[in-house]
Design an enzyme around this catalytic site. Structure first.
Site, PDB file in Angstrom:
ATOM      1  N   HIS A 662       0.806  -1.222   0.000  1.00 17.63           N
ATOM      2  CA  HIS A 662       0.000   0.000   0.000  1.00 17.63           C
ATOM      3  C   HIS A 662       0.839   1.272   0.000  1.00 17.63           C
ATOM      4  O   HIS A 662       0.292   2.378   0.057  1.00 17.63           O
ATOM      5  CB  HIS A 662      -0.910  -0.035   1.235  1.00 17.63           C
ATOM      6  CG  HIS A 662      -2.078   0.873   1.177  1.00 17.63           C
ATOM      7  ND1 HIS A 662      -2.379   1.787   2.174  1.00 17.63           N
ATOM      8  CD2 HIS A 662      -3.031   1.029   0.237  1.00 17.63           C
ATOM      9  CE1 HIS A 662      -3.469   2.437   1.852  1.00 17.63           C
ATOM     10  NE2 HIS A 662      -3.884   2.007   0.689  1.00 17.63           N
ATOM     11  N   LYS A 664       3.022   4.482  -1.171  1.00 19.17           N
ATOM     12  CA  LYS A 664       2.960   5.370  -2.340  1.00 19.17           C
ATOM     13  C   LYS A 664       4.148   6.332  -2.261  1.00 19.17           C
ATOM     14  O   LYS A 664       4.125   7.296  -1.486  1.00 19.17           O
ATOM     15  CB  LYS A 664       1.660   6.175  -2.348  1.00 19.17           C
ATOM     16  CG  LYS A 664       0.374   5.341  -2.342  1.00 19.17           C
ATOM     17  CD  LYS A 664      -0.364   5.515  -1.064  1.00 19.17           C
ATOM     18  CE  LYS A 664      -1.742   4.922  -1.006  1.00 19.17           C
ATOM     19  NZ  LYS A 664      -2.033   3.726  -1.696  1.00 19.17           N
ATOM     20  N   ASP A 669      16.327  11.733  -8.546  1.00 19.09           N
ATOM     21  CA  ASP A 669      17.507  12.550  -8.268  1.00 19.09           C
ATOM     22  C   ASP A 669      17.209  13.977  -8.718  1.00 19.09           C
ATOM     23  O   ASP A 669      16.452  14.209  -9.658  1.00 19.09           O
ATOM     24  CB  ASP A 669      18.728  11.994  -8.987  1.00 19.09           C
ATOM     25  CG  ASP A 669      18.612  12.074 -10.491  1.00 19.09           C
ATOM     26  OD1 ASP A 669      19.379  12.814 -11.126  1.00 19.09           O
ATOM     27  OD2 ASP A 669      17.714  11.394 -11.049  1.00 19.09           O
ATOM     28  N   HIS A 698     -13.329  20.402  -5.563  1.00 22.96           N
ATOM     29  CA  HIS A 698     -13.944  19.081  -5.602  1.00 22.96           C
ATOM     30  C   HIS A 698     -15.226  19.056  -6.451  1.00 22.96           C
ATOM     31  O   HIS A 698     -16.333  18.809  -5.935  1.00 22.96           O
ATOM     32  CB  HIS A 698     -14.232  18.581  -4.188  1.00 22.96           C
ATOM     33  CG  HIS A 698     -13.010  18.458  -3.337  1.00 22.96           C
ATOM     34  ND1 HIS A 698     -11.999  17.577  -3.621  1.00 22.96           N
ATOM     35  CD2 HIS A 698     -12.620  19.139  -2.213  1.00 22.96           C
ATOM     36  CE1 HIS A 698     -11.045  17.696  -2.705  1.00 22.96           C
ATOM     37  NE2 HIS A 698     -11.391  18.641  -1.856  1.00 22.96           N
ATOM     38  N   HIS A 730     -10.123  13.705  -1.861  1.00 29.16           N
ATOM     39  CA  HIS A 730      -9.278  14.556  -1.012  1.00 29.16           C
ATOM     40  C   HIS A 730      -8.163  13.721  -0.421  1.00 29.16           C
ATOM     41  O   HIS A 730      -8.401  12.630   0.112  1.00 29.16           O
ATOM     42  CB  HIS A 730     -10.101  15.182   0.107  1.00 29.16           C
ATOM     43  CG  HIS A 730      -9.269  15.992   1.066  1.00 29.16           C
ATOM     44  ND1 HIS A 730      -8.643  17.168   0.704  1.00 29.16           N
ATOM     45  CD2 HIS A 730      -8.936  15.786   2.371  1.00 29.16           C
ATOM     46  CE1 HIS A 730      -7.984  17.655   1.738  1.00 29.16           C
ATOM     47  NE2 HIS A 730      -8.132  16.827   2.761  1.00 29.16           N
ATOM     48  N   GLN A 858      -8.762   7.778   6.057  1.00 27.60           N
ATOM     49  CA  GLN A 858      -9.739   7.003   5.287  1.00 27.60           C
ATOM     50  C   GLN A 858     -10.522   6.033   6.173  1.00 27.60           C
ATOM     51  O   GLN A 858     -11.669   5.700   5.865  1.00 27.60           O
ATOM     52  CB  GLN A 858      -9.004   6.239   4.180  1.00 27.60           C
ATOM     53  CG  GLN A 858      -9.896   5.455   3.244  1.00 27.60           C
ATOM     54  CD  GLN A 858      -9.097   4.663   2.239  1.00 27.60           C
ATOM     55  OE1 GLN A 858      -7.867   4.643   2.279  1.00 27.60           O
ATOM     56  NE2 GLN A 858      -9.776   3.991   1.322  1.00 27.60           N
ATOM     57  N   HIS A 997      -9.399  10.304   1.468  1.00 22.85           N
ATOM     58  CA  HIS A 997      -8.392   9.252   1.350  1.00 22.85           C
ATOM     59  C   HIS A 997      -7.127   9.606   2.127  1.00 22.85           C
ATOM     60  O   HIS A 997      -6.135   8.883   2.080  1.00 22.85           O
ATOM     61  CB  HIS A 997      -8.067   9.029  -0.133  1.00 22.85           C
ATOM     62  CG  HIS A 997      -7.253   7.820  -0.415  1.00 22.85           C
ATOM     63  ND1 HIS A 997      -5.899   7.870  -0.662  1.00 22.85           N
ATOM     64  CD2 HIS A 997      -7.590   6.510  -0.483  1.00 22.85           C
ATOM     65  CE1 HIS A 997      -5.435   6.653  -0.893  1.00 22.85           C
ATOM     66  NE2 HIS A 997      -6.433   5.807  -0.773  1.00 22.85           N
ATOM     67  N   LYS A 999      -4.316  10.270   5.015  1.00 20.53           N
ATOM     68  CA  LYS A 999      -3.775   9.462   6.106  1.00 20.53           C
ATOM     69  C   LYS A 999      -2.801  10.334   6.894  1.00 20.53           C
ATOM     70  O   LYS A 999      -1.592  10.164   6.815  1.00 20.53           O
ATOM     71  CB  LYS A 999      -3.039   8.233   5.581  1.00 20.53           C
ATOM     72  CG  LYS A 999      -3.889   7.224   4.829  1.00 20.53           C
ATOM     73  CD  LYS A 999      -3.788   7.432   3.345  1.00 20.53           C
ATOM     74  CE  LYS A 999      -4.415   6.321   2.541  1.00 20.53           C
ATOM     75  NZ  LYS A 999      -5.747   5.943   2.870  1.00 20.53           N
ATOM     76  N   ASP A1004      -0.952  20.091  17.595  1.00 21.81           N
ATOM     77  CA  ASP A1004      -0.535  21.365  18.193  1.00 21.81           C
ATOM     78  C   ASP A1004       0.128  22.319  17.208  1.00 21.81           C
ATOM     79  O   ASP A1004       0.918  23.184  17.614  1.00 21.81           O
ATOM     80  CB  ASP A1004       0.422  21.112  19.370  1.00 21.81           C
ATOM     81  CG  ASP A1004      -0.253  20.426  20.540  1.00 21.81           C
ATOM     82  OD1 ASP A1004      -1.498  20.407  20.572  1.00 21.81           O
ATOM     83  OD2 ASP A1004       0.450  19.900  21.420  1.00 21.81           O
TER      84      ASP A1004
END
Length: 1146
Positions: A662, A664, A669, A698, A730, A858, A997, A999, A1004
């Site tokens: 999973h 991504k 370089d 959206h 999103h 998600q 979607h 994560k 603070d």
């Protein structure tokens, strides 16, 4: 909402600008929309800010509003009047025209700070926010928490009195030859549990990101109450029975010590005379890899009867061959909250029984033949450590030993209500494991923080020693959160702050980070946000930057993804659109001599069989992308998620079918400016595939023939979708420039080497070219040891750390010997080593939070061990419980704290599907547990009448709605959907959720975690989905450094996200922990939900919706009256549960 084609600007009332105290002028915002027709000007009601609420820590006065007194809690507000149930009954923004109404000219952006407007020379007279003032709303509001019940009395488990000899443990101290007096052990009564067996076969056509499908059915048992554990003569002995199947991975760190016990003599360890001993008897067959306990028991107990066993056999992987019910004793052990760290040593065991007698007999037979070796075959022991039926630690397996020595150390976080800590000794077998016995330490004996250590008998299911002289030597010490004072300093306190300790990758200093929201942010689509240094926050353009980075690469382009689609267009902005697809760009770079490697998850359902191409359930385009690059120098490695060779056949099938790769990442370089090249990495939640390109607007329908013409994606709908809303997307992403980028590169190299390992006949080759570039052999590329760093004196410098969820079956380079795992801060699973540092990073960031937490994810499922029901599900990650306990601690300390959690309206796919409904059900249970924990804390300090749980914790989702534009002339492609189908209803109502979607988590305004990992067991466990994440902060922009709210890039990022979601910026956003901000944001979400759910089609300016459940003042979470199902598409919002055991949805 985007204005592609012709439409009204979504933020027609304008952004208030709280940054009027800064000198200079803000350019006109927004710029003229190139996609929009003229609109009529809207009218809106001005609003002053709410009266301030106070809290008891000092806070610098805001430059944007008057001074606020933060010395105490406010008095409770008067109960608002009730209204019709089921609605957030406020006056929503009203269109000045009857439906359909013409679009209006977007006004200039405005300022609403303290009722004072500030305009630059280019500003028109300001208009106010799209939302009514809070004061007006509070006089006409129907909240779900408007009933103020009296505080119920606090309930506690009765204390257990000390009965001299009964509180002492009479076991084994220095001699393994001593034994227990059989007359002193209590008689155990065991009853067969009632089994409730059900089978559910789910059709997982939903294309959830990273979800596979389950092909097995399994049984589920009704859950019973916790066992009561009475005292016994001379031995405080209790038996709690649980099913330890498939659950030997754990949350913690295993540190192996080179010290050894003398294997010839009994362990010479000090006694623990006051430790009361209890036993947990478990069925451990075939399930040593999972965290959770699938079965619990409910039955009556008869202490006079002899033990009775219930035998149930099944050929499936989830069968239970032996089930034993817990025994009640005369008195119960106290259930106490363990919140802090457990420091545990598992030293060794003596005189274990031989659990492999069958194999020994075969060895004796075959050993008689000439040429065979007659070697003793005996148990392969290991120990699991569990609290509240959640495994928190596991030793490595020692083969063929009845006197194993582990000397293994664990320092693990705990947030569990428990009566005992269980040490379960098992024998590892090829097809599972066998129970040897259990040692149980009562929590109340370690609760004071004193170290308990000793040598204890290992008891079997009858409460008797599993073998004469069989003992386990352990030590354990509990440190509560109150004594872990380093968490009180937040993140980055002082120059010696070392980041998250005990992880595979260390904290890297001197980097630079760019934070992204959505795949693209067009110029002017979000307001200017002023940072603490007076500079404006720069909104990143993620896919534009990735396109440019790949285009400018000269040596390497390495990409990992759950899905990579060669047809995706990365750059689509008007005037800057590229004619290159991703596939064409990569082939072009490869032809220039750039090494291009793609590491993509191999969906097991996508195949090309005899020329017949199957796209696969997940529609990841893996086979399609591989075929596109087949005759180019681009190397595509389709990588299946596989279990190790030593795992059982059933386990291998489960891992390969259900779990995924999973991660991504994009690694390239880049030019350093000194004729040298460096490594730059992109990490986050965005795959380079279809359906991901979106902007903060959206759009639903207006871009179907422009930006999304060849990129329609909406897995909620099946069948014809002509003219139907797309699924807006999103997401969060990042770019890392500096030493931590080389850790992302190392992760790619370790995964590539494992996936490209030659198999079969390829092994006969003398050498194998793994295609990876050796950077130390390329003169112009700077190696990791010399990675360029930015000085900490630079106010924009970052400290960055890389975290993962991954195991040794997916990487090459982990130690072969489990006992060496501690050298790399890895943990032990059964036949596997695990890096689960993402979970560790989340827990430590939550514990260090002092003011607020903001989460976008998600999924949000966890801490099932503390649910009211389904405690044994196995979603045992600590994150939800840690958040709830953080809020509870702040309530007891009389300090303000707030948590905002944004999740999708429903998991991607068909919301009525069985898998989706189960996920929603687990999510509902997680919410319920958190709110109940908060309410109990309010009752404890007598504030339940003054505050409600939603004054501290709120859940949101995102949605959008587009009004009909009479000027639009959109050509509908494809066949129209059937009447009354979900897609037809959604098209008519012109609304749909925005799929979250993301994560990520912000703490603070000083620390950010984001990556590919969801908040569920799949992503956090380390043996399921493979994940990667980054945690970062700016050392010059922390609370510890500034003694006030940080005003760095993370602050700008959070404010930018809130501006995108709410369609406005207000002064209270600068103090997100304040009660004023919590109530204001919640009311915005309730107003937006009412507009979204209304039968009237109106343009939505804000996208943030209050998650559509009702939370009363006692923390009970239930369906919102009148809105039990999702609009248009159906499916219960609180989910539904079909009683099957499965690992897919947690």
């Amino acid at each position: 909402m985007d204005n592609y084609g012709s439409s009204q600007h979504p933020y027609e009332y304008g952004y208030p600008n709280p940054y009027h105290m800064y000198p200079g002028h803000t350019p006109p915002y927004p710029p003229p929309d190139p996609y929009a027709h003229a609109h009529a000007q809207a009218q809106a009601q001005a609003h002053p800010p709410d009266p301030s609420y106070s809290f008891n820590y000092s806070h610098p006065p805001s430059p944007y509003s008057s001074h606020i007194d933060y010395s105490s809690y406010p008095p409770p507000p008067p109960p608002p009047p009730t209204s019709a149930p089921g609605f957030f009954d406020y006056p929503g923004p009203q269109s000045p025209h009857s439906y359909p109404y013409p679009h209006q000219v977007p006004p200039e952006w405005s300022v609403t700070g303290g009722g004072v407007s500030h305009t630059s020379d280019s500003y028109n007279p300001p208009l106010s926010s799209a939302y009514p003032p809070l004061d007006d709303l509070m006089t006409n509001v129907s909240l779900s928490d408007n009933i103020l019940p009296s505080a119920p009395p606090l309930t506690h488990s009765p204390p257990v009195s000390n009965h001299d000899n009964r509180d002492k443990f009479y076991g084994y101290s220095n001699s393994s030859s001593s034994s227990l007096d059989q007359g002193d052990t209590s008689r155990l009564s065991v009853h067969a549990p009632r089994l409730r067996h059900s089978t559910s076969i789910s059709n997982h056509q939903n294309r959830h990101d990273f979800y596979g499908y389950s092909n097995s059915s399994s049984s589920s048992l009704d859950q019973g109450g916790p066992p009561n554990l009475p005292s016994a003569p001379r031995l405080r002995h209790s038996t709690s029975i649980s099913n330890h199947e498939n659950r030997d991975e754990f949350y913690g760190y295993s540190n192996y010590s080179s010290s050894r016990l003398d294997q010839g003599d009994p362990p010479n360890l000090p006694n623990a005379p006051r430790l009361r001993h209890s036993t947990s008897i478990s069925n451990h067959e075939n399930r040593d890899e999972f965290y959770y306990y699938s079965n619990s028991f409910s039955s009556s107990f008869n202490q006079g009867d002899p033990p009775r066993l219930s035998v149930h056999s099944d050929d499936s992987v989830n069968s239970q061959n032996l089930q034993i019910v817990p025994v009640q004793h005369k008195q119960s052990l106290r259930v106490l909250l363990l919140h802090g760290n457990l420091d545990i040593w598992v030293h060794g065991a003596k005189n274990l029984p031989n659990m492999d007698m069958f194999h020994k007999t075969l060895g004796d037979v075959f050993g008689r033949f000439e040429g065979t070796v007659n070697q003793k075959i005996t148990s392969d022991p290991y120990v699991t450590i569990s609290v509240s039926n959640a495994v928190i630690g596991r030793t490595f397996v020692i083969s063929n030993s009845e006197n194993p020595v582990w000397e293994q150390h664990f320092n693990v976080p705990v947030a569990h209500h428990a009566a005992e800590v269980h040490f379960v000794v098992k024998d590892s077998d090829v097809v599972g494991s066998q129970l040897i016995g259990v040692v149980a330490i009562p929590v109340e004996q370690i609760y004071s923080g004193e170290k308990g250590q000793g040598t204890y008998p290992i008891l079997n299911s009858n409460g008797k020693p599993c073998k004469q002289g069989a003992v386990l030597s352990v030590s354990i010490q509990y440190t509560p959160m109150e004594k872990l004072i380093f968490y009180n300093q937040g993140v980055g306190a002082g120059p010696d702050y070392s980041g998250v300790s005990g992880t595979y990758f260390p904290l890297r200093k001197g980097g630079m980070v760019t934070l992204y929201q959505d795949a693209h942010v067009p110029d002017g689509s979000l307001p200017n946000i002023v940072l603490g240094n007076g500079m404006y926050y720069a909104h990143g353009k993620c896919w534009q930057d990735i396109f440019d980075a790949i285009s400018q690469a000269q040596r390497l382009v390495y990409i990992t993804g759950w899905s990579v689609w060669h047809k995706v267009m990365l750059v689509r902005d008007a005037g800057h659109a590229s004619k290159f697809t991703l596939g064409e760009l990569l082939r072009s770079k490869s032809s220039e001599g750039v090494r291009v490697l793609l590491l993509v998850w191999d969906d097991p359902t996508s195949r090309s069989i005899l020329g017949y191409k199957v796209d696969g359930v997940m529609a990841t385009h893996d086979e399609e992308t591989r075929r596109f690059f087949k005759h180019s120098s681009v190397q595509v490695l389709l990588c299946p998620r596989i279990a190790g060779k030593r795992h059982s056949w059933a386990k291998q099938k489960e891992v390969g079918t259900i779990y995924t790769h999973h991660q991504k990442t994009v690694i390239v370089d880049a030019d350093t400016g000194n004729d040298e090249r460096k490594i730059v990495a992109f990490v986050g939640g965005l795959d380079l595939c279809d359906g991901r390109y979106d902007t903060p607007h959206h759009p639903l329908l207006r871009t179907l023939q422009t930006l999304h013409k060849d990129d329609y994606h909406n897995p909620t709908f099946t069948g014809s979708t002509g003219g139907c809303p797309r699924e807006p997307w999103h997401d969060l992403h990042s770019k890392i420039d500096g030493p931590a980028a080389y850790d992302v590169l190392k992760n790619f190299e370790e995964r590539w080497l494992r996936a490209a390992n030659p198999k079969g006949i390829k092994k006969l080759r003398s050498s194998y070219d793994d295609a990876l570039l050796k950077l130390d052999r390329i003169r112009d590329i700077i190696c990791a040891s010399n990675a360029p760093c930015v000085s900490d004196d630079n106010p924009e410098s970052w400290h960055v750390q890389i975290f993962r969820s991954i195991d040794s079956n997916s990487v090459k380079g982990f130690p072969k010997e489990p006992k060496d795992a501690s050298s790399l801060n890895l943990v032990c699973g059964k036949n596997v080593l695990i890096d689960m540092s993402i979970h560790t990073a989340y827990v430590k960031a939550i514990r260090a939070a002092q003011h607020y937490i903001y989460i976008e994810n998600q999924y949000f499922i966890g801490s099932s061990y503390n649910w009211s029901h389904h405690k044994d599900l196995g979603a045992n990650n600590l994150i939800p419980m840690e958040i709830a306990l953080k809020i509870a601690a702040k309530i007891r300390a009389n300090e303000r704290f707030a948590v905002y959690i944004v999740i999708p309206m429903w998991p991607e796919g068909v919301p009525t599907g069985a898998a989706t409904q189960r996920i929603l059900f687990w999510q509902h249970k997680t919410m319920q547990m958190m709110y109940e924990t908060i309410y109990k804390a309010l009752v404890e300090v007598g504030l339940e009448a003054a505050f409600s749980p939603q004054d501290y914790l709120n859940f949101f989702c995102l949605g959008n709605r587009e009004a009909i534009d009479m000027h639009d002339n959109i050509t509908v492609s494809g066949n129209p959907p059937p009447a009354n189908s979900p897609q037809a209803i959604s098209r008519n109502n012109r609304r749909f959720m925005i799929y979250v979607h993301s994560k990520g988590m912000i703490v603070d305004d000083e620390y950010v975690i984001l990556g590919s990992a969801n908040i569920n067991q799949r992503s956090m466990e380390g043996t399921r989905d493979t994940e990667i994440a980054m945690g970062a902060y700016q050392p010059n922009h922390t609370w510890a450094r500034r003694q006030s709210y940080p005003g760095g890039q993370i602050h700008g990022y959070r404010m930018s996200l809130w501006a995108e979601h709410t369609g406005t910026i207000e002064d209270c956003f600068l103090q997100p922990e304040s009660l004023e901000c919590v109530k204001r944001v919640r009311i915005m979400g309730e107003l937006n939900w009412k507009q979204f759910a209304s039968s009237d089609v109106t343009e939505m300016r804000g996208h943030l919706l209050k998650y559509p459940v009702e939370v009363d003042r006692t923390g009970k979470v239930r369906s919102l009256p009148g809105h039990e199902e999702f609009p248009d598409v159906g499916g219960k919002i609180v989910g539904s549960f079909i009683a099957i055991q499965e690992n897919l949805t947690i």
